[in-house]
Design a protein around this motif. Structure first.
Motif, PDB file in Angstrom:
ATOM      1  N   LEU A  73       3.713   9.171 -10.328  1.00  0.00           N
ATOM      2  CA  LEU A  73       2.786   9.413 -11.191  1.00  0.00           C
ATOM      3  C   LEU A  73       2.506  10.465 -12.227  1.00  0.00           C
ATOM      4  N   ARG A  74       1.550  11.043 -11.140  1.00  0.00           N
ATOM      5  CA  ARG A  74       1.030  12.171 -11.386  1.00  0.00           C
ATOM      6  C   ARG A  74       2.299  13.142 -11.439  1.00  0.00           C
ATOM      7  N   LEU A  75       3.002  13.292 -10.988  1.00  0.00           N
ATOM      8  CA  LEU A  75       4.193  14.772 -10.551  1.00  0.00           C
ATOM      9  C   LEU A  75       4.594  13.953 -12.110  1.00  0.00           C
ATOM     10  N   MET A  76       4.991  12.795 -12.456  1.00  0.00           N
ATOM     11  CA  MET A  76       5.771  12.917 -14.295  1.00  0.00           C
ATOM     12  C   MET A  76       4.157  13.575 -15.311  1.00  0.00           C
ATOM     13  N   GLU A  77       3.637  12.934 -14.919  1.00  0.00           N
ATOM     14  CA  GLU A  77       2.669  13.393 -15.631  1.00  0.00           C
ATOM     15  C   GLU A  77       1.803  14.792 -15.650  1.00  0.00           C
ATOM     16  N   LEU A  78       2.987  15.004 -15.046  1.00  0.00           N
ATOM     17  CA  LEU A  78       2.772  16.947 -15.047  1.00  0.00           C
ATOM     18  C   LEU A  78       3.460  17.919 -15.283  1.00  0.00           C
ATOM     19  N   ALA A  79       4.818  17.245 -15.002  1.00  0.00           N
ATOM     20  CA  ALA A  79       6.253  17.424 -15.614  1.00  0.00           C
ATOM     21  C   ALA A  79       6.617  17.243 -17.282  1.00  0.00           C
ATOM     22  N   VAL A  80       5.748  15.958 -17.897  1.00  0.00           N
ATOM     23  CA  VAL A  80       5.690  15.973 -19.117  1.00  0.00           C
ATOM     24  C   VAL A  80       4.914  16.280 -19.799  1.00  0.00           C
ATOM     25  N   TRP A  81       3.451  16.469 -19.113  1.00  0.00           N
ATOM     26  CA  TRP A  81       2.403  16.850 -19.987  1.00  0.00           C
ATOM     27  C   TRP A  81       1.991  18.084 -19.448  1.00  0.00           C
ATOM     28  N   GLY A  82       2.529  18.619 -18.477  1.00  0.00           N
ATOM     29  CA  GLY A  82       1.782  19.495 -17.826  1.00  0.00           C
ATOM     30  C   GLY A  82       2.474  20.501 -18.211  1.00  0.00           C
ATOM     31  N   ASP A  95       1.122  -1.444  -0.188  1.00  0.00           N
ATOM     32  CA  ASP A  95       0.053   0.218   0.222  1.00  0.00           C
ATOM     33  C   ASP A  95       0.594   1.513  -0.213  1.00  0.00           C
ATOM     34  N   TRP A  96       1.590   1.299   0.332  1.00  0.00           N
ATOM     35  CA  TRP A  96       2.659   2.260   0.729  1.00  0.00           C
ATOM     36  C   TRP A  96       3.475   2.262  -0.763  1.00  0.00           C
ATOM     37  N   ARG A  97       3.401   1.489  -1.420  1.00  0.00           N
ATOM     38  CA  ARG A  97       4.035   1.276  -2.809  1.00  0.00           C
ATOM     39  C   ARG A  97       3.651   1.906  -3.430  1.00  0.00           C
ATOM     40  N   ASP A  98       2.075   1.807  -3.276  1.00  0.00           N
ATOM     41  CA  ASP A  98       0.883   2.495  -4.546  1.00  0.00           C
ATOM     42  C   ASP A  98       1.149   3.747  -4.191  1.00  0.00           C
ATOM     43  N   GLU A  99       1.052   3.551  -3.017  1.00  0.00           N
ATOM     44  CA  GLU A  99       0.800   5.468  -2.464  1.00  0.00           C
ATOM     45  C   GLU A  99       1.964   6.539  -3.071  1.00  0.00           C
ATOM     46  N   LEU A 100       3.088   6.403  -3.450  1.00  0.00           N
ATOM     47  CA  LEU A 100       4.360   6.104  -3.719  1.00  0.00           C
ATOM     48  C   LEU A 100       4.844   6.470  -4.984  1.00  0.00           C
ATOM     49  N   ARG A 101       4.150   5.530  -5.724  1.00  0.00           N
ATOM     50  CA  ARG A 101       4.100   5.500  -7.150  1.00  0.00           C
ATOM     51  C   ARG A 101       2.993   6.696  -7.877  1.00  0.00           C
ATOM     52  N   ALA A 102       1.744   6.195  -6.915  1.00  0.00           N
ATOM     53  CA  ALA A 102       0.363   7.638  -7.612  1.00  0.00           C
ATOM     54  C   ALA A 102       1.146   9.356  -7.308  1.00  0.00           C
ATOM     55  N   TYR A 103       1.963   9.376  -6.992  1.00  0.00           N
ATOM     56  CA  TYR A 103       2.105  10.812  -6.496  1.00  0.00           C
ATOM     57  C   TYR A 103       3.514  10.259  -7.525  1.00  0.00           C
ATOM     58  N   GLY A 138      11.918   7.584  -9.468  1.00  0.00           N
ATOM     59  CA  GLY A 138      11.250   6.409  -9.962  1.00  0.00           C
ATOM     60  C   GLY A 138      12.101   5.453  -9.991  1.00  0.00           C
ATOM     61  N   GLU A 139      13.609   5.163 -10.783  1.00  0.00           N
ATOM     62  CA  GLU A 139      14.298   4.745 -10.936  1.00  0.00           C
ATOM     63  C   GLU A 139      14.699   4.344  -9.259  1.00  0.00           C
ATOM     64  N   LYS A 140      14.745   4.937  -8.337  1.00  0.00           N
ATOM     65  CA  LYS A 140      15.573   5.044  -7.839  1.00  0.00           C
ATOM     66  C   LYS A 140      14.413   4.313  -5.808  1.00  0.00           C
ATOM     67  N   LEU A 141      13.213   4.942  -6.387  1.00  0.00           N
ATOM     68  CA  LEU A 141      11.880   3.925  -6.245  1.00  0.00           C
ATOM     69  C   LEU A 141      11.646   2.807  -5.914  1.00  0.00           C
ATOM     70  N   CYS A 142      11.634   2.577  -7.065  1.00  0.00           N
ATOM     71  CA  CYS A 142      11.759   0.989  -7.947  1.00  0.00           C
ATOM     72  C   CYS A 142      12.467   0.527  -7.043  1.00  0.00           C
ATOM     73  N   ALA A 162       3.695  16.457  -0.677  1.00  0.00           N
ATOM     74  CA  ALA A 162       2.882  14.713  -0.804  1.00  0.00           C
ATOM     75  C   ALA A 162       3.958  13.836  -0.632  1.00  0.00           C
ATOM     76  N   LEU A 163       4.085  13.665  -1.646  1.00  0.00           N
ATOM     77  CA  LEU A 163       5.303  12.860  -2.386  1.00  0.00           C
ATOM     78  C   LEU A 163       6.992  12.806  -1.166  1.00  0.00           C
ATOM     79  N   HIS A 164       7.294  13.503  -0.353  1.00  0.00           N
ATOM     80  CA  HIS A 164       8.265  13.817  -0.026  1.00  0.00           C
ATOM     81  C   HIS A 164       7.975  13.075   1.222  1.00  0.00           C
ATOM     82  N   GLN A 165       6.848  14.110   1.644  1.00  0.00           N
ATOM     83  CA  GLN A 165       5.894  13.351   2.759  1.00  0.00           C
ATOM     84  C   GLN A 165       6.062  11.780   3.769  1.00  0.00           C
ATOM     85  N   CYS A 166       4.703  11.413   2.054  1.00  0.00           N
ATOM     86  CA  CYS A 166       4.610  10.450   2.343  1.00  0.00           C
ATOM     87  C   CYS A 166       6.385   9.481   2.611  1.00  0.00           C
ATOM     88  N   LEU A 167       7.198   9.388   1.940  1.00  0.00           N
ATOM     89  CA  LEU A 167       8.424   9.054   1.787  1.00  0.00           C
ATOM     90  C   LEU A 167       9.187   8.954   3.235  1.00  0.00           C
TER      91      LEU A 167
END
Length: 146
Positions: A25-34, A15-23, A55-59, A114-119
């Motif tokens: 992914l949202r950052l990556m989406e905003l950085a690339v498409w936003g 659940d922690w992995r999924d939460e971090l991954r969601a943050y 993201g690689e280090k999270l993985c 949010a990613l920072h705090q979650c981590l």
């Protein structure tokens, strides 16, 4: 070193992995498409690179370590992954300071926080647990030598 204790210590909550991954992914989406911008040339590309590294280090942190034959090495690998992740997070946050505009900047900043705090809510406790496991092995070796 007890192999089962190590397995439990290096197996992190999905659940922690999924939460971090969601943050992330949202950052990556905003950085690339936003729409996030910087007055500094190349700054947005640098943010994207740093975010990809993060993201690689999270993985890596959540990777299965069963392939590593020695329990002690599994713990050292997990601890090394945690340190690398913290460094990647710091590098990403430094690069992100150059972002200064765009319609999605506020959402990007909120997701980064949010990613920072979650981590950082859980990672220090894990690092301490892994360090104590390594220390306990040294204590056991010293007792055996006596």
């Amino acid at each position: 070193m007890d192999a089962e204790a190590v397995r439990q210590a290096v197996s992190l909550a999905s659940d922690w992995r999924d939460e971090l991954r969601a943050y992330w992914l949202r950052l990556m989406e905003l950085a690339v498409w936003g729409e996030v911008k910087s007055g500094r040339m190349g700054a947005t590309a640098k943010v994207r690179r740093r975010l990809l590294e993060l993201g690689e280090k999270l993985c890596s942190l959540f990777a299965d370590r069963a392939w590593i034959p020695h329990p002690r090495e599994q713990v050292k690998n997990a601890l090394g992954s945690a340190y690398s992740l913290k460094d990647a997070l710091l590098q990403f946050e430094r690069a992100s300071q150059d972002l200064d505009g765009g319609a999605d900047l506020a959402e990007f900043s909120a997701a980064a926080i949010a990613l920072h705090q979650c981590l950082t809510e859980r990672l220090p406790a894990l690092e301490n647990r892994w360090a104590m496991l390594l220390d306990s092995q040294y204590d056991e070796e010293e007792e055996a030598d006596e």
